[in-house]
Design an enzyme around this catalytic site. Structure first.
Site, PDB file in Angstrom:
ATOM      1  N   ASP A 133       6.468 -60.600 -94.848  1.00  0.00           N
ATOM      2  CA  ASP A 133       7.598 -59.716 -95.152  1.00  0.00           C
ATOM      3  C   ASP A 133       8.144 -59.038 -93.896  1.00  0.00           C
ATOM      4  O   ASP A 133       9.237 -58.480 -93.907  1.00  0.00           O
ATOM      5  CB  ASP A 133       7.205 -58.653 -96.195  1.00  0.00           C
ATOM      6  CG  ASP A 133       6.051 -57.748 -95.767  1.00  0.00           C
ATOM      7  OD1 ASP A 133       5.495 -57.937 -94.660  1.00  0.00           O
ATOM      8  OD2 ASP A 133       5.697 -56.836 -96.559  1.00  0.00           O
ATOM      9  N   LYS A 162       7.459 -65.162 -86.196  1.00  0.00           N
ATOM     10  CA  LYS A 162       7.382 -65.690 -87.575  1.00  0.00           C
ATOM     11  C   LYS A 162       8.802 -65.967 -88.093  1.00  0.00           C
ATOM     12  O   LYS A 162       9.030 -66.958 -88.798  1.00  0.00           O
ATOM     13  CB  LYS A 162       6.664 -64.682 -88.496  1.00  0.00           C
ATOM     14  CG  LYS A 162       5.174 -64.539 -88.237  1.00  0.00           C
ATOM     15  CD  LYS A 162       4.363 -65.808 -88.490  1.00  0.00           C
ATOM     16  CE  LYS A 162       4.262 -66.172 -89.958  1.00  0.00           C
ATOM     17  NZ  LYS A 162       3.312 -67.314 -90.162  1.00  0.00           N
TER      18      LYS A 162
HETATM   19  P1  NAD Z   1      -5.676 -64.828 -89.145  1.00  0.00           P
HETATM   20  O1  NAD Z   1      -5.282 -64.336 -87.789  1.00  0.00           O
HETATM   21  O2  NAD Z   1      -6.818 -64.204 -89.845  1.00  0.00           O
HETATM   22  O3  NAD Z   1      -5.998 -66.399 -89.070  1.00  0.00           O
HETATM   23  C1  NAD Z   1      -5.206 -67.296 -88.362  1.00  0.00           C
HETATM   24  C2  NAD Z   1      -5.964 -68.622 -88.265  1.00  0.00           C
HETATM   25  O4  NAD Z   1      -5.131 -69.554 -87.565  1.00  0.00           O
HETATM   26  C3  NAD Z   1      -7.271 -68.528 -87.490  1.00  0.00           C
HETATM   27  O5  NAD Z   1      -8.289 -69.224 -88.169  1.00  0.00           O
HETATM   28  C4  NAD Z   1      -6.959 -69.202 -86.156  1.00  0.00           C
HETATM   29  O6  NAD Z   1      -8.081 -69.809 -85.553  1.00  0.00           O
HETATM   30  C5  NAD Z   1      -5.902 -70.208 -86.586  1.00  0.00           C
HETATM   31  N1  NAD Z   1      -5.021 -70.603 -85.476  1.00  0.00           N
HETATM   32  C6  NAD Z   1      -4.382 -69.779 -84.610  1.00  0.00           C
HETATM   33  N2  NAD Z   1      -3.674 -70.492 -83.726  1.00  0.00           N
HETATM   34  C7  NAD Z   1      -3.851 -71.806 -84.058  1.00  0.00           C
HETATM   35  C8  NAD Z   1      -3.347 -73.025 -83.527  1.00  0.00           C
HETATM   36  N3  NAD Z   1      -2.539 -73.028 -82.463  1.00  0.00           N
HETATM   37  N4  NAD Z   1      -3.723 -74.169 -84.121  1.00  0.00           N
HETATM   38  C9  NAD Z   1      -4.559 -74.175 -85.199  1.00  0.00           C
HETATM   39  N5  NAD Z   1      -5.063 -73.042 -85.724  1.00  0.00           N
HETATM   40  C10 NAD Z   1      -4.710 -71.873 -85.166  1.00  0.00           C
HETATM   41  O7  NAD Z   1      -4.350 -64.754 -90.002  1.00  0.00           O
HETATM   42  P2  NAD Z   1      -4.188 -64.405 -91.550  1.00  0.00           P
HETATM   43  O8  NAD Z   1      -4.130 -62.947 -91.723  1.00  0.00           O
HETATM   44  O9  NAD Z   1      -5.134 -65.205 -92.322  1.00  0.00           O
HETATM   45  O10 NAD Z   1      -2.695 -64.965 -91.791  1.00  0.00           O
HETATM   46  C11 NAD Z   1      -2.484 -66.316 -92.172  1.00  0.00           C
HETATM   47  C12 NAD Z   1      -0.985 -66.562 -92.278  1.00  0.00           C
HETATM   48  O11 NAD Z   1      -0.446 -65.690 -93.259  1.00  0.00           O
HETATM   49  C13 NAD Z   1      -0.221 -66.290 -90.993  1.00  0.00           C
HETATM   50  O12 NAD Z   1       0.780 -67.260 -90.868  1.00  0.00           O
HETATM   51  C14 NAD Z   1       0.386 -64.915 -91.213  1.00  0.00           C
HETATM   52  O13 NAD Z   1       1.577 -64.766 -90.485  1.00  0.00           O
HETATM   53  C15 NAD Z   1       0.626 -64.942 -92.697  1.00  0.00           C
HETATM   54  N6  NAD Z   1       0.604 -63.635 -93.385  1.00  0.00           N
HETATM   55  C16 NAD Z   1      -0.448 -62.782 -93.214  1.00  0.00           C
HETATM   56  C17 NAD Z   1      -0.474 -61.582 -93.935  1.00  0.00           C
HETATM   57  C18 NAD Z   1      -1.623 -60.616 -93.814  1.00  0.00           C
HETATM   58  O14 NAD Z   1      -1.553 -59.519 -94.370  1.00  0.00           O
HETATM   59  N7  NAD Z   1      -2.713 -60.957 -93.127  1.00  0.00           N
HETATM   60  C19 NAD Z   1       0.585 -61.270 -94.789  1.00  0.00           C
HETATM   61  C20 NAD Z   1       1.647 -62.163 -94.919  1.00  0.00           C
HETATM   62  C21 NAD Z   1       1.647 -63.352 -94.215  1.00  0.00           C
HETATM   63  O1  DAU Z   2       3.256 -57.204 -93.873  1.00  0.00           O
HETATM   64  C1  DAU Z   2       2.520 -58.366 -93.654  1.00  0.00           C
HETATM   65  C2  DAU Z   2       1.777 -58.253 -92.348  1.00  0.00           C
HETATM   66  O2  DAU Z   2       0.711 -57.338 -92.564  1.00  0.00           O
HETATM   67  C3  DAU Z   2       1.254 -59.585 -91.833  1.00  0.00           C
HETATM   68  O3  DAU Z   2       2.334 -60.426 -91.542  1.00  0.00           O
HETATM   69  C4  DAU Z   2       0.405 -59.382 -90.570  1.00  0.00           C
HETATM   70  O4  DAU Z   2      -0.158 -60.614 -90.161  1.00  0.00           O
HETATM   71  C5  DAU Z   2      -0.698 -58.404 -90.909  1.00  0.00           C
HETATM   72  O5  DAU Z   2      -1.468 -58.148 -89.744  1.00  0.00           O
HETATM   73  C6  DAU Z   2      -0.116 -57.097 -91.458  1.00  0.00           C
HETATM   74  O6  DAU Z   2       0.619 -56.392 -90.426  1.00  0.00           O
HETATM   75  P1  DAU Z   2       0.528 -54.787 -90.282  1.00  0.00           P
HETATM   76  O7  DAU Z   2       0.911 -54.432 -88.913  1.00  0.00           O
HETATM   77  O8  DAU Z   2       1.206 -54.102 -91.400  1.00  0.00           O
HETATM   78  O9  DAU Z   2      -1.080 -54.620 -90.517  1.00  0.00           O
HETATM   79  P2  DAU Z   2      -2.185 -53.740 -89.782  1.00  0.00           P
HETATM   80  O10 DAU Z   2      -3.416 -53.836 -90.613  1.00  0.00           O
HETATM   81  O11 DAU Z   2      -2.293 -54.047 -88.333  1.00  0.00           O
HETATM   82  O12 DAU Z   2      -1.610 -52.271 -89.928  1.00  0.00           O
HETATM   83  C7  DAU Z   2      -1.338 -51.725 -91.205  1.00  0.00           C
HETATM   84  C8  DAU Z   2      -0.747 -50.357 -90.984  1.00  0.00           C
HETATM   85  O13 DAU Z   2      -1.775 -49.490 -90.446  1.00  0.00           O
HETATM   86  C9  DAU Z   2       0.366 -50.334 -89.961  1.00  0.00           C
HETATM   87  O14 DAU Z   2       1.338 -49.371 -90.367  1.00  0.00           O
HETATM   88  C10 DAU Z   2      -0.310 -49.879 -88.671  1.00  0.00           C
HETATM   89  C11 DAU Z   2      -1.394 -48.953 -89.177  1.00  0.00           C
HETATM   90  N1  DAU Z   2      -2.628 -48.902 -88.340  1.00  0.00           N
HETATM   91  C12 DAU Z   2      -3.218 -50.070 -87.973  1.00  0.00           C
HETATM   92  C13 DAU Z   2      -4.342 -50.072 -87.199  1.00  0.00           C
HETATM   93  C14 DAU Z   2      -4.982 -51.359 -86.758  1.00  0.00           C
HETATM   94  C15 DAU Z   2      -3.172 -47.674 -87.993  1.00  0.00           C
HETATM   95  O15 DAU Z   2      -2.648 -46.604 -88.364  1.00  0.00           O
HETATM   96  N2  DAU Z   2      -4.312 -47.678 -87.241  1.00  0.00           N
HETATM   97  C16 DAU Z   2      -4.919 -48.817 -86.799  1.00  0.00           C
HETATM   98  O16 DAU Z   2      -5.932 -48.728 -86.056  1.00  0.00           O
END
Ligand code: NAD
Ligand code: DAU
Length: 355
Positions: A133, A162
């Site tokens: 998002d 992204k």
């Molecule tokens: P993550 O960082 O936990 O995992 C990413 C994985 O991709 C890892 O296993 C890493 O080894 C692999 N990777 C990185 N670079 C690579 C490459 N060049 N080739 C092959 N593998 C590679 O990420 P996540 O939180 O699991 O997110 C997964 C997907 O979902 C991402 O595309 C992210 O943008 C999207 N997403 C995440 C969230 C969230 O809240 N975590 C929300 C919405 C969308």
């Molecule tokens: O919205 C989807 C996204 O959510 C994904 O695309 C990303 O991959 C995922 O990492 C996440 O991004 P955020 O930046 O929202 O997540 P994060 O957990 O890093 O932070 C959540 C919120 O908390 C953000 O407002 C920053 C704040 N934060 C984060 C950290 C690590 C703190 O206040 N303290 C911290 O130490």
């Protein structure tokens, strides 16, 4: 067979585990195993012939094409990415490389493989791109949630990379007719979440007696979704989504960071009591540069058209999450060894404490 990229990361590994819990269709898991990839997440699949793991880089188009030709998957589910906003601020290069160039290389390999399929297999093939998002930018307090038609306005190197990958996926459908699907999801939480992200970081730091860092005033809002609900949404879009379409995925669950942290402290006070409250460990620190104030997803299209909605409430999902971290402290200790410590030093050492 399906090909999952990034299946050793947080969401990818949850997806692989959930997929194989509900289906015998094998998974080819292509992951580079960066700091965020962890085969311990998949240890329960050891010896399971339905899970084929390949360590490799999506940027290596020739290797990806060879894998596609060897294993002949009917779909690619593309999770692999650099995913942490703070890391993208400290060093955007890897984000451009994996998220943009890597997605491009993967799309090119997929196009080459897909083009050579027979007509039925070609029509049935899917390339599902897992996105965020954050591509929509930041909302004001009274703005309507992001819909699929909200204009892109990415604000961090992560979200810009992204967004670029989303545009490439869109173009491959529009130009070549490749059957792509894109999902833009809100913040996930749950098991195997790497403790650089807010929720697992707070749980791990609380239990270790360390500071709980709140960026800025802690009133930034995120829309939290339990990871297995995200995985279910992806399965639904893969099965029934219309090629070329975008589907927003969210939890209808907006919450300020401070409220999330207070909730975690209160839960830990009950589950792992100590002298005083875990809230005493909260510290306000210098804000993230360019910090998006509010995200909220309108997931109505997915519910109306495909019948998906989240099964977990925040209360049920966060209870499962806290319990998982309490029961899996060895997993946390393992991922915190080595390079993790230098990241913590890099991200938090120069943040002054505030109020
Ligand atoms: P993550 O960082 O936990 O995992 C990413 C994985 O991709 C890892 O296993 C890493 O080894 C692999 N990777 C990185 N670079 C690579 C490459 N060049 N080739 C092959 N593998 C590679 O990420 P996540 O939180 O699991 O997110 C997964 C997907 O979902 C991402 O595309 C992210 O943008 C999207 N997403 C995440 C969230 C969230 O809240 N975590 C929300 C919405 C969308
Ligand atoms: O919205 C989807 C996204 O959510 C994904 O695309 C990303 O991959 C995922 O990492 C996440 O991004 P955020 O930046 O929202 O997540 P994060 O957990 O890093 O932070 C959540 C919120 O908390 C953000 O407002 C920053 C704040 N934060 C984060 C950290 C690590 C703190 O206040 N303290 C911290 O130490």
């Amino acid at each position: 067979m399906i090909l999952v990229t990034g299946g050793a990361g947080f969401i990818g590994s949850n997806f692989v585990l959930d997929w194989l819990a509900g289906s015998d269709e094998p998974v080819l898991n292509l992951d580079k195993l960066t700091y965020a990839g962890n085969l311990n997440n998949l240890v329960s699949l050891e010896g399971d012939a339905r899970h084929v793991f390949v360590q490799g880089d999506i940027c290596d188009g020739a290797a990806v094409l060879a894998l596609l030709n060897e294993h002949r998957p009917r779909a690619i589910l593309h999770f692999a990415a650099e995913s942490h906003v703070d890391r993208s601020i400290h060093g955007p290069g890897e984000f451009i490389n994996t998220n943009i160039n890597g997605t491009f290389a993967l799309l090119e390999a997929a196009r080459s493989y897909w083009s050579a399929l027979d007509a039925d297999a070609k029509a049935a093939f899917r390339f599902l791109h897992v996105s965020t998002d954050e591509v929509y930018g930041s909302l004001g307090p009274h703005d309507a949630p992001f819909s699929e038609t909200t204009a892109y306005a990415p604000n961090s190197p992560y979200s810009a990379s992204k967004a670029a990958s989303d545009h490439l996926v869109r173009a491959y459908h529009h130009t070549y007719g490749m059957p792509t699907l894109t999902t833009n999801c809100s913040n996930n939480y749950g098991p195997y979440h790497f403790p650089e992200k807010l929720i697992p970081l707070i749980i791990a730091n609380a239990l270790a007696g360390k500071a709980l860092p709140i960026y800025g005033d802690g009133m930034q809002v995120r829309d939290w979704l339990f990871v297995s609900d995200h995985c279910a949404a992806i399965r639904k879009v893969l099965a029934d989504g219309t090629p070329g379409e975008v589907y927003n995925v969210g939890g209808w669950n907006e919450m300020a960071n401070l409220h999330v942290v207070h909730t975690l402290c209160d839960m830990l006070d009950r589950a792992a009591p100590k002298q005083g409250s875990y809230r005493d460990q909260i510290r306000y620190v210098t804000d993230r540069p360019g910090h998006d104030r509010r995200y909220a997803i309108d997931a109505g299209k997915l519910e109306r058209e495909l019948g998906w909605k989240p099964a977990e409430t925040f209360e049920s999902g966060i209870a499962k999450t806290v319990q998982w971290y309490l029961s899996n402290q060895a997993w946390v200790a393992d991922v915190q060894s080595g390079a993790y410590q230098s990241w913590v030093q890099r991200n938090y050492a120069n943040r002054e404490e505030g109020k």
